[in-house]
Design an enzyme around this catalytic site. Structure first.
Site, PDB file in Angstrom:
ATOM      1  N   ARG A   1       0.817  -1.226   0.000  1.00  0.00           N
ATOM      2  CA  ARG A   1       0.000   0.000   0.000  1.00  0.00           C
ATOM      3  C   ARG A   1       0.842   1.265   0.000  1.00  0.00           C
ATOM      4  O   ARG A   1       0.433   2.278  -0.567  1.00  0.00           O
ATOM      5  CB  ARG A   1      -0.947  -0.008   1.203  1.00  0.00           C
ATOM      6  CG  ARG A   1      -2.082  -0.979   0.979  1.00  0.00           C
ATOM      7  CD  ARG A   1      -3.027  -1.023   2.138  1.00  0.00           C
ATOM      8  NE  ARG A   1      -4.226  -1.759   1.756  1.00  0.00           N
ATOM      9  CZ  ARG A   1      -5.134  -2.197   2.613  1.00  0.00           C
ATOM     10  NH1 ARG A   1      -4.980  -1.980   3.903  1.00  0.00           N
ATOM     11  NH2 ARG A   1      -6.188  -2.844   2.184  1.00  0.00           N
TER      12      ARG A   1
ATOM     13  N   LYS B   1     -20.543 -15.878   2.007  1.00  0.00           N
ATOM     14  CA  LYS B   1     -21.993 -15.816   2.212  1.00  0.00           C
ATOM     15  C   LYS B   1     -22.742 -15.009   1.166  1.00  0.00           C
ATOM     16  O   LYS B   1     -22.247 -13.998   0.670  1.00  0.00           O
ATOM     17  CB  LYS B   1     -22.275 -15.183   3.574  1.00  0.00           C
ATOM     18  CG  LYS B   1     -21.838 -16.043   4.723  1.00  0.00           C
ATOM     19  CD  LYS B   1     -22.155 -15.343   6.028  1.00  0.00           C
ATOM     20  CE  LYS B   1     -21.935 -16.276   7.204  1.00  0.00           C
ATOM     21  NZ  LYS B   1     -22.239 -15.594   8.457  1.00  0.00           N
TER      22      LYS B   1
ATOM     23  N   GLY C   1     -11.340  -8.199  -0.545  1.00  0.00           N
ATOM     24  CA  GLY C   1     -10.129  -8.438   0.239  1.00  0.00           C
ATOM     25  C   GLY C   1      -9.545  -9.830   0.052  1.00  0.00           C
ATOM     26  O   GLY C   1      -8.350  -9.987  -0.221  1.00  0.00           O
TER      27      GLY C   1
ATOM     28  N   GLY D   1     -14.750  -3.501   0.666  1.00  0.00           N
ATOM     29  CA  GLY D   1     -16.110  -2.965   0.803  1.00  0.00           C
ATOM     30  C   GLY D   1     -16.387  -1.860  -0.197  1.00  0.00           C
ATOM     31  O   GLY D   1     -17.481  -1.785  -0.769  1.00  0.00           O
TER      32      GLY D   1
HETATM   33  P1  ADP Z   1     -13.921 -11.291  -0.637  1.00  0.00           P
HETATM   34  O1  ADP Z   1     -13.161 -10.772   0.548  1.00  0.00           O
HETATM   35  O2  ADP Z   1     -13.020 -11.603  -1.790  1.00  0.00           O
HETATM   36  O3  ADP Z   1     -15.080 -10.436  -1.003  1.00  0.00           O
HETATM   37  P2  ADP Z   1     -15.486 -13.024   1.026  1.00  0.00           P
HETATM   38  O4  ADP Z   1     -15.048 -12.269   2.206  1.00  0.00           O
HETATM   39  O5  ADP Z   1     -16.890 -12.944   0.606  1.00  0.00           O
HETATM   40  O6  ADP Z   1     -14.523 -12.711  -0.230  1.00  0.00           O
HETATM   41  O7  ADP Z   1     -15.214 -14.579   1.262  1.00  0.00           O
HETATM   42  C1  ADP Z   1     -13.952 -15.088   1.514  1.00  0.00           C
HETATM   43  C2  ADP Z   1     -14.032 -16.305   2.385  1.00  0.00           C
HETATM   44  O8  ADP Z   1     -14.924 -17.263   1.849  1.00  0.00           O
HETATM   45  C3  ADP Z   1     -12.703 -17.003   2.506  1.00  0.00           C
HETATM   46  O9  ADP Z   1     -12.242 -16.877   3.836  1.00  0.00           O
HETATM   47  C4  ADP Z   1     -13.002 -18.444   2.156  1.00  0.00           C
HETATM   48  O10 ADP Z   1     -12.387 -19.397   3.008  1.00  0.00           O
HETATM   49  C5  ADP Z   1     -14.497 -18.521   2.295  1.00  0.00           C
HETATM   50  N1  ADP Z   1     -15.075 -19.602   1.505  1.00  0.00           N
HETATM   51  C6  ADP Z   1     -14.930 -19.841   0.184  1.00  0.00           C
HETATM   52  N2  ADP Z   1     -15.527 -20.987  -0.164  1.00  0.00           N
HETATM   53  C7  ADP Z   1     -16.077 -21.510   0.953  1.00  0.00           C
HETATM   54  C8  ADP Z   1     -16.824 -22.678   1.240  1.00  0.00           C
HETATM   55  N3  ADP Z   1     -17.109 -23.576   0.292  1.00  0.00           N
HETATM   56  N4  ADP Z   1     -17.237 -22.870   2.514  1.00  0.00           N
HETATM   57  C9  ADP Z   1     -16.930 -21.987   3.476  1.00  0.00           C
HETATM   58  N5  ADP Z   1     -16.224 -20.853   3.274  1.00  0.00           N
HETATM   59  C10 ADP Z   1     -15.805 -20.610   2.020  1.00  0.00           C
HETATM   60 MG    MG Z   2     -13.550 -10.878   2.670  1.00  0.00          MG
END
Ligand code: ADP
Ligand code: MG
Length: 395
Positions: free
Chosen positions: A38, A199, A352, A375
């Site tokens: 960063r 989620k 992230g 976010g």
């Molecule tokens: P980002 O930060 O890229 O937006 P999220 O925060 O929504 O992504 O999700 C990231 C998390 O989702 C990771 O910690 C990962 O381990 C989890 N994840 C991905 N696939 C699964 C799964 N099948 N079951 C549970 N957790 C999952």
């Molecule tokens: Mg995340």
């Protein structure tokens, strides 16, 4: 389109410039910086501003001190690292708006760089207090925001200050607006979005918006099990949000009505526990064992997703395809990241954890744009107005 003035469009010569940067770097227990990406990312804007015979005051937050001074969250190590990277002295102040700091700032010479202490030592920062914003504004003649990651928050240093000074976008901010703006307002078609992660509930807004924009919506990761449940499949012990099944059903219906191709995994890596030592096997969607957990997309799914991604001219990726933090479950995420990296399309990665995955696989260089905001990038893609961008001057 969002058309904001940037430091590229302005004559800064002789001015005092105050710039909000994102120096919220990871620190270890001995407050050593473990990743200075960063700080390095801000160098182009810093160097561009300094070249024009200016005085430059930098400000950032670090961690969550919640309005109190926290010795471990001082920006001193950041200032030292910046000084090494710039090969010049960086004046590091002990606070943001104290009398001593005011004196130091007013004594700055042309070409000097100062870094104010962690803004979040003051509760006024996150409260967007106008007195605090005004005190910061008094240091300078022009304001620059290069911290996209906090642009979705109306804080004193991201929003309030722009009521007192002309606000310009830094180069990082300009690049975010340009790539994400293109995705939102005028993506080259076909446009495929890959949405994964944990989620559905954290991504509802973006899923709904994307259904109005994309030709193909590809779902993976933990959220796919809520969609599969909505289609009547049993998902065993996989992550599933019971209260979001009907929403997933609505989204599937909406995709159908809009003729958006919605892809869900055909097969999965399932495990008996979420650990490196887990017993695993690959199963089709209609054969997820009741006592096992879906932890990654399977090889058939990777092939199907790859085929769609290859045909797209624009690809957005947000959210890993599996629990990639565990080596054994990282394959699907790794393969999808590689498909993006070798694609000729405009590729954008936001979020992230997705960005962490791309960095872990050392593929960031091959992606058109890796967004610095988690976010903030999601809110942008939902079509929301980001206060930190709104506050900047129009072209
Ligand atoms: P980002 O930060 O890229 O937006 P999220 O925060 O929504 O992504 O999700 C990231 C998390 O989702 C990771 O910690 C990962 O381990 C989890 N994840 C991905 N696939 C699964 C799964 N099948 N079951 C549970 N957790 C999952
Ligand atoms: Mg995340």
């Amino acid at each position: 389109m969002i058309n904001k003035k940037s430091i590229r469009d302005a004559e800064l010569s002789g001015q005092r410039v105050i710039m909000r940067v994102d120096f919220n770097v990871p620190l270890d227990k001995e407050v050593n910086i473990t990743d200075d990406t960063r700080i390095r990312a801000a160098l182009p804007s810093i160097e561009h501003i300094l070249k024009q015979n200016t005085k430059l005051i930098l400000m950032s937050h670090l961690g969550r001190p919640k309005g109190q001074v926290s010795e471990e969250l001082r920006l001193t190590p950041v200032g030292k690292r910046l000084s090494e990277l710039l090969s010049k002295e960086v004046i590091i102040t002990r606070d943001s708006i104290g009398e001593e700091t005011k004196k130091i700032i007013s004594g700055m010479q042309t070409g000097d760089v100062a870094l104010l202490e962690n803004l979040r030592f003051y509760k006024e920062e996150e409260n967007n207090d106008d007195g605090f914003a005004k005190a910061l504004a008094e240091y300078a003649d022009v304001y620059v925001n290069d911290a996209f990651g906090t642009a979705h928050r109306a804080h004193a240093s991201t929003e309030g200050i722009a009521h007192h000074l002309l606000g310009l976008a830094g180069f990082l901010m300009e690049k975010e607006i340009s790539f994400l703006g293109k995705l939102l307002y005028n993506p080259e078609k076909p446009y495929a979005a890959i949405i994964g992660g944990a989620k559905v509930s954290t991504k509802i807004g973006v899923l709904e918006k994307l259904l109005e924009k994309v030709d193909v919506l590809i779902i993976g990761g933990g959220m796919s099990y809520t969609f599969l449940k909505a289609k009547g499949f049993e998902v065993g012990h996989s992550l599933m949000e019971t209260e979001k099944v009907s929403l997933a059903f609505e989204l599937i219906k909406k995709a159908d009505e809009r003729e958006v191709k919605l892809l869900l995994p055909d097969d999965h890596l399932v495990a008996d526990k979420v650990e490196e030592t887990a017993r695993v096997k690959t199963v089709d969607t209609n054969a997820i064992p009741p006592d096992m957990i879906g932890v990654d997309i399977g090889p058939k799914t990777v092939r199907a997703y790859k085929k769609e991604i290859k045909q797209a001219k624009t690809v957005l990726w947000n959210g890993p395809m599996g629990i990639f933090e565990i080596e054994k479950f990282a394959r699907g995420t790794n393969q999808i990241a590689n498909v993006l990296a070798s694609s000729k399309a405009t590729t954008v990665v936001g979020g992230g954890d997705s960005v962490a995955a791309v960095n872990k696989f050392k593929l960031a260089e091959s992606i058109s744009h890796v967004s610095t905001g988690g976010g903030a990038s999601l809110e942008f893609l939902e079509g929301k107005d980001l206060p930190g961008i709104q506050a900047l001057a129009d072209k």
